[in-house]
Design an enzyme around this catalytic site. Structure first.
Site, mmCIF file in Angstrom:
data_model
loop_
_atom_site.group_PDB
_atom_site.id
_atom_site.type_symbol
_atom_site.label_atom_id
_atom_site.label_comp_id
_atom_site.label_asym_id
_atom_site.label_seq_id
_atom_site.Cartn_x
_atom_site.Cartn_y
_atom_site.Cartn_z
ATOM 1 N N LYS A 130 49.908 41.044 37.635
ATOM 2 C CA LYS A 130 48.887 40.901 38.679
ATOM 3 C C LYS A 130 47.456 40.836 38.139
ATOM 4 C CE LYS A 130 51.448 43.109 42.426
ATOM 5 N NZ LYS A 130 51.413 44.051 43.542
ATOM 6 N N ASP A 137 47.919 42.768 49.105
ATOM 7 C CA ASP A 137 48.562 44.091 49.102
ATOM 8 C C ASP A 137 47.792 45.111 49.950
ATOM 9 O OD1 ASP A 137 50.738 43.477 47.455
ATOM 10 O OD2 ASP A 137 49.574 43.819 45.635
#
Ligand code: ATR
Length: 279
Positions: free
Chosen positions: A66, A102
């Site tokens: 990420k 997220d």
């Protein structure tokens, strides 16, 4: 023509993203398929180039890529830049754009579950790693009454509190102090991996001083109910496991790719069914 999407990570074989996204495509009769791609760090750059050259519509990015993936993208959304991590890439005619869904996925999930505003809530975040950063930043941008970060390594809690203080009243406490002052908080969120399978008997902090009516949430969904959530439920608290955040981050990614609302409940049902939980 069939459009291809997917998720890259390592390990990736247990990812529930293919099940969840394909359930959405089936529901909306989209001619798309979603695949899990095992990508090691040494192959990350070529995997991202592959997204462009093979014309994938978009991908999700998971552990451990990420942060590192950012350097290979053409454009980074300001929120993803601030979080310092990307979990969703949109291939816009060869231009790769990175987003992070997220944290907002978590805020959506929490709002849905609580059913009212968070502006009057005092929130304790346990953990100060990558997951905590997305959740804490988005909660502070949403505007909560007060937020406190606690973490095994206090310096990381302090660093995250400084970042979040730009948007909301945020401080940090040692784990011992947070446990002692637990009754001060309306919502407790575990962002650490403590309690994740196979460490079923571990808890990130004691709930001894949990306030009546407090809400406890865990980003973990394996096990479906961590020891933290079981204890909270036994004390009469409302609880939320990591499924809701997972589903909402996926739904927000879906919206970035298809520019339409995702069938959230269908996606959630597919995940719960796969995990063997009850819908
Ligand atoms: P993620 O991206 O999943 O958030 P991370 O960035 O490595 O992963 O962060 C892991 C978080 O869990 C950190 O807050 C970490 O605490 P430290 O900053 O002190 O390392 C916390 N954590 C993980 N294992 C832990 C353990 N056994 N005890 C206490 N905290 C733990």
């Amino acid at each position: 023509m069939n459009q291809v999407l997917g998720v890259i990570g390592s390990p990736i074989s247990h990812s529930l993203s293919p099940v969840m996204h394909e359930a959405a495509y089936e529901e909306l009769q989209l001619n798309c398929s979603y695949h899990a791609f095992h990508v090691e760090s040494t192959q990350l750059k070529s995997a991202v180039e592959g997204v462009r050259s093979l014309g994938l519509k978009g991908i999700n990015v998971t552990i451990p890529h990420k942060v590192d993936v950012i350097q290979y993208l053409d454009h980074i959304d300001p929120l993803a830049e601030e979080i310092g991590a990307v979990n969703t890439i949109v291939n816009d005619q060869g231009v790769l754009k990175g987003y992070n869904t997220d944290g907002d996925g978590y805020v959506y999930a929490l709002l849905q579950r609580i059913g009212k505003t968070l502006h009057d809530k005092r929130i304790l975040i346990v953990g100060a790693g990558g997951a905590a950063k997305g959740v804490a930043l988005c909660l502070s941008k949403y505007g909560v009454k007060k937020m406190t970060i606690t973490n095994r390594t206090s310096s990381k809690a302090e660093d995250l509190a400084v970042i979040c203080s730009r948007y909301s009243d945020t401080d940090y406490l040692s784990l011992e102090m947070a446990q002692a002052e637990l009754a001060e908080f309306d919502i407790i969120i575990n962002t650490t991996s403590i309690g994740m399978a196979p460490n079923f008997d571990q808890m990130p902090l004691s709930l001894e001083n949990l306030r009546k009516g407090a809400f406890v949430s865990d980003l973990i969904y394996n096990p479906y109910k961590t020891k933290l959530l079981i204890e909270a439920e036994n004390k009469g608290s409302g609880i939320m496991n990591g499924v809701d955040m997972f589903v909402h981050q996926g739904a927000l990614a879906f919206k970035k790719w298809f520019n339409k609302e995702a069938p959230v409940q269908i996606m959630k049902n597919s995940v719960i069914k796969h995990l063997g939980g009850s819908i």
